[in-house]
Design a protein around this motif. Structure first.
Motif, short mmCIF file in Angstrom:
data_model
loop_
_atom_site.label_atom_id
_atom_site.label_comp_id
_atom_site.label_asym_id
_atom_site.label_seq_id
_atom_site.Cartn_x
_atom_site.Cartn_y
_atom_site.Cartn_z
N TYR A 77 9.94 -0.62 -1.69
CA TYR A 77 8.40 -0.12 -2.56
C TYR A 77 8.36 1.75 -2.40
CZ TYR A 77 7.38 -4.49 -0.96
OH TYR A 77 7.08 -6.30 -1.01
N LEU A 78 9.53 2.03 -2.11
CA LEU A 78 9.58 3.36 -2.43
C LEU A 78 10.00 3.93 -3.45
CD1 LEU A 78 9.63 6.33 -1.99
CD2 LEU A 78 11.50 6.56 -0.57
N LEU A 79 10.99 2.48 -4.09
CA LEU A 79 11.42 2.47 -5.75
C LEU A 79 10.63 2.36 -6.28
CD1 LEU A 79 14.84 1.70 -4.43
CD2 LEU A 79 14.66 3.34 -5.66
N LEU A 80 9.42 1.67 -6.12
CA LEU A 80 8.86 0.90 -7.05
C LEU A 80 7.78 2.16 -7.34
CD1 LEU A 80 7.33 -2.28 -5.93
CD2 LEU A 80 8.38 -2.31 -8.21
N LEU A 117 1.00 -1.17 0.11
CA LEU A 117 -0.20 -0.03 0.26
C LEU A 117 0.91 1.99 -0.20
CD1 LEU A 117 -2.97 -1.14 2.67
CD2 LEU A 117 -2.96 -0.86 0.25
N THR A 118 2.45 1.56 0.43
CA THR A 118 2.79 2.41 0.49
C THR A 118 3.14 2.77 -0.43
OG1 THR A 118 4.80 1.31 0.94
CG2 THR A 118 4.04 2.13 3.35
N VAL A 124 18.91 2.52 -10.02
CA VAL A 124 19.44 2.16 -8.33
C VAL A 124 18.26 0.95 -8.32
CG1 VAL A 124 18.60 2.10 -5.76
CG2 VAL A 124 20.01 4.20 -6.88
N PHE A 125 17.05 0.85 -8.74
CA PHE A 125 15.96 -0.53 -8.86
C PHE A 125 16.84 -1.38 -9.17
CE2 PHE A 125 12.76 -2.55 -10.63
CZ PHE A 125 11.73 -3.57 -9.37
#
Length: 412
Positions: free
Chosen positions: A388-391, A105-106, A368-369
């Motif tokens: 998940y922030l990178l996504l 969800l984040t 970075v991903f």
């Protein structure tokens, strides 16, 4: 007159500005807290859960890209719940999967907020740099025992900062370090001393984590980012600047590492950690042997064997995100995760070189991903907050590009 404030400005405009300041501060604090995860649930989980709930009540807009990302992540976690069904003893599995869903969800949340306002990219990156500097300095202080109790910021004589594991601490610092490298190469020369100082702190912290994965991640992402800047520009002068500044950044990096290697005990530990294959990697019961055992088990258990059960059966976790998906989330989870990664890589690359205000942020997040995908072959990262922030950052750029194209079509 009631529509005007005492300053003479429209009341609606003042309210909108106040809301923008509050929401920006809320996002900034949330990203900053991502750098402090010693225990679970961490402050990040508690804060972000409240932030997601409040934002959802007051108009969190889920676009098509956010919905696709949510669908893939939900399918991934459904695989986990199905896999949990084969377990005779659940242990802490329900909480584990609850965290997985929360992190999913984040990612969707970050897509929604950057799509709504692309200026939030800068806030997110600045907050990530700030978190990286704080936790990085804590890790360095712990490694050198600079104050009483500083040892709590290390693990196995490796800097771990405000993380439970140096193998998560190091990769967390990759994005802020790459962003600072980007600013060194392309930013204001007057700010170079400050940028270079922060860059040295982050690179030093990555070094003292003695995480081979973090070293490789930073190196690969740095090379990819510099190559992308060369490909993106057609200006010979700009390419010359990139070449010169890359050499300067490399000189700073080499000087910092050489200095560190002169410190007592560092060079010996570095030589040990720099070996490609450690004692726990090889052998009949080593990490690589467990990979083969795990993939064979996946053929026999299409539903998986239950989250975290691999470590209980073989004495150590999978240390491979693909094997992790198969064992903990079954073939459904694996297929969903593979689709997610492929979609992210292809979709991000398709828009990587387009001249947009958010392109520098996308470039850094994207390289970075890619490094994290390679890193996932030797470590589990399904519960890494920053992954998940990178996504969210990459899918947010994809959503922004779609809206940009749609608006351009309407203007024709």
């Amino acid at each position: 007159m009631s529509e005007l404030t005492q300053s003479g400005l429209p009341r609606a405009a003042v309210q909108a500005k106040a809301i923008s300041i509050v929401t920006s501060a809320a996002v900034t604090l949330g990203v900053f807290l991502g750098g402090f995860v010693i225990h679970e649930p961490a402050p990040y989980e508690l804060y972000m859960a409240a932030l997601l709930g409040i934002w959802a009540l007051f108009g969190l807009r889920i676009s098509g890209h956010a919905a696709v990302l949510l669908t893939l992540l939900v399918l991934f976690n459904i695989g986990g719940f199905i896999s949990m069904g084969v377990m005779s003893d659940l242990y802490e599995t329900p909480m584990y999967l609850a965290v997985s869903i929360f992190l999913a969800l984040t990612a969707v949340f970050f897509v929604a907020i950057v799509e709504a306002d692309h200026s939030r990219y800068r806030l997110i990156f600045l907050a990530w740099v700030a978190a990286g500097l704080v936790t990085g300095l804590l890790g360095i202080a712990g490694y050198f025992r600079l104050f009483p109790g500083a040892g709590m910021f290390t693990l196995y004589d490796r800097a771990s900062g405000a993380f439970a594991d140096p193998n998560v601490f190091g990769p967390f610092l990759a994005l802020p370090a790459i962003w600072l490298l980007h600013r060194l190469l392309t930013g204001n020369p007057l700010l170079m001393p400050v940028t270079a100082g922060a860059f040295v702190v982050l690179v030093s912290a990555i070094f003292f984590s003695f995480s081979r994965g973090a070293w490789g991640l930073f190196a690969v992402a740095g090379v990819l980012m510099i190559a992308a800047l060369f490909l993106q520009s057609r200006s010979g002068l700009f390419r010359l600047r990139i070449a010169l500044m890359s050499l300067l950044a490399l000189a700073i990096l080499v000087a910092a590492i050489l200095f560190a290697l002169q410190l007592p005990g560092v060079s010996d530990f570095f030589a040990t950690r720099a070996k490609l294959v450690q004692d726990y990697d090889g052998g009949q019961s080593g990490r690589f042997a467990r990979f083969a055992i795990g993939f064979q088990m996946a053929m026999e258990h299409p539903l998986g064997i239950g989250p975290l059960n691999f470590g209980r059966l073989l004495g150590e976790d999978t240390h491979n995100i693909w094997l992790k998906a198969l064992m903990d989330y079954g073939w459904l989870g694996f297929a969903s995760f593979l689709t997610l990664i492929a979609w992210t890589v292809i979709g991000g690359f398709r828009i990587l070189f387009r001249d947009r205000p958010w392109q520098p942020f996308l470039l850094c997040a994207y390289v970075v991903f890619l490094g994290h995908i390679g890193l996932g072959t030797v470590i589990d990262m399904d519960h890494w907050r920053h992954f998940y922030l990178l996504l969210g950052l990459i899918w947010g750029a994809m959503a922004l590009e779609q809206r940009h194209q749609r608006n351009a079509t309407h203007l024709r």
